[in-house]
Design a protein around this motif. Sequence first.
Motif, mmCIF file in Angstrom:
data_model
loop_
_atom_site.group_PDB
_atom_site.id
_atom_site.type_symbol
_atom_site.label_atom_id
_atom_site.label_comp_id
_atom_site.label_asym_id
_atom_site.label_seq_id
_atom_site.Cartn_x
_atom_site.Cartn_y
_atom_site.Cartn_z
ATOM 1 N N GLY A 1 -8.863 -18.797 3.633
ATOM 2 C CA GLY A 1 -9.827 -19.437 2.752
ATOM 3 C C GLY A 1 -9.605 -19.079 1.295
ATOM 4 O O GLY A 1 -8.568 -18.533 0.906
ATOM 5 N N LEU A 2 -10.591 -19.399 0.477
ATOM 6 C CA LEU A 2 -10.523 -19.154 -0.957
ATOM 7 C C LEU A 2 -11.110 -17.772 -1.252
ATOM 8 O O LEU A 2 -12.239 -17.476 -0.861
ATOM 9 N N PRO A 3 -10.367 -16.919 -1.968
ATOM 10 C CA PRO A 3 -10.837 -15.544 -2.204
ATOM 11 C C PRO A 3 -12.061 -15.495 -3.119
ATOM 12 O O PRO A 3 -12.178 -16.272 -4.072
ATOM 13 N N LEU A 4 -12.964 -14.572 -2.811
ATOM 14 C CA LEU A 4 -14.135 -14.354 -3.661
ATOM 15 C C LEU A 4 -13.854 -13.277 -4.717
ATOM 16 O O LEU A 4 -14.556 -13.212 -5.735
ATOM 17 N N PHE A 5 -12.827 -12.459 -4.460
ATOM 18 C CA PHE A 5 -12.463 -11.410 -5.414
ATOM 19 C C PHE A 5 -10.952 -11.439 -5.659
ATOM 20 O O PHE A 5 -10.179 -11.848 -4.788
ATOM 21 N N THR A 6 -10.558 -10.985 -6.841
ATOM 22 C CA THR A 6 -9.135 -10.864 -7.151
ATOM 23 C C THR A 6 -8.601 -9.568 -6.541
ATOM 24 O O THR A 6 -9.363 -8.743 -6.029
ATOM 25 N N SER A 7 -7.307 -9.379 -6.633
ATOM 26 C CA SER A 7 -6.697 -8.155 -6.100
ATOM 27 C C SER A 7 -7.175 -6.918 -6.851
ATOM 28 O O SER A 7 -7.080 -5.803 -6.337
ATOM 29 N N GLU A 8 -7.695 -7.126 -8.072
ATOM 30 C CA GLU A 8 -8.229 -6.002 -8.855
ATOM 31 C C GLU A 8 -9.700 -5.747 -8.557
ATOM 32 O O GLU A 8 -10.326 -4.856 -9.141
ATOM 33 N N GLY A 9 -10.274 -6.529 -7.659
ATOM 34 C CA GLY A 9 -11.671 -6.334 -7.305
ATOM 35 C C GLY A 9 -12.660 -7.037 -8.216
ATOM 36 O O GLY A 9 -13.873 -6.805 -8.126
#
Length: 254
Positions: free
Chosen positions: A122-130
């Motif tokens: 799905g579509l992420p709610l957070f980036t890899s940096e949080g």
Amino acid sequence: MAKLTELKSKDHQDLKLSEDAMIKHAASQHVCNLQAHEVANAATCFPVFMTRSSTAGQIVLSAMMSFTVKENLFVQDKTWQSVFQPTSFRTYPLFLMQSPENEKQCTIGFDESSSDLSNETGLPLFTSEGKASPLLSEKTQLLEAELGHMRQTYEFTEALNKLDLLKAVDLQVHYQSGEVAVIKGLITVDEDKIQSIDNQALDELRKKGYLAPMYAMLISLFQVNVLITKHNQLTSHNKIKTVKIEVSKDTTAS
């Protein structure tokens, strides 16, 4: 509503939203909650009514999207078929909730059992940096604005109620088969009483910006014909002959 969990990046960084979450949710909703600022736009597409909450007894605004429970005539072929899209659809499946740390504050919550959220696809709610993704940022902004809109809506409905400008109505849905279904618990603006209130009260409604949504609700009643047309276009059986709006004999609705 199911118990909500506060959305936190440290706990839910991998959480993702199904790309078709909104449309799947909307497809099963025959009514949709509105805030007062949405009424004018919603009235160009749907009939807009008030109903009284069965839990708190508070009056809420709703757009009607079908005469049949769990059916939305404005979702076809997995696409949204209306110019206007209510905020409550756009923010799904995230909701405002009371903050666990401070009961006087609200935060963003979600239902952990929802099939529209997972850690896999799905579509992420957070980036890899949080940090919040653009998707989450958009939904958060809409939800935060809802706090003010909810207060405005409450003040709007209370003002009309106190001035006795509301009336309970029933929708009598007459099918070509001869069957008649009655939809109860609906409330609309009483146009006759608007004409009879004193100038001071009318001017106060004008100053507060309430006249536009009031008259928009009245005009929206003609959108019942749109629902009839859509229903008959999409079904090969049990077509609707006519829908009558009658003053309800059950005065407890208002």
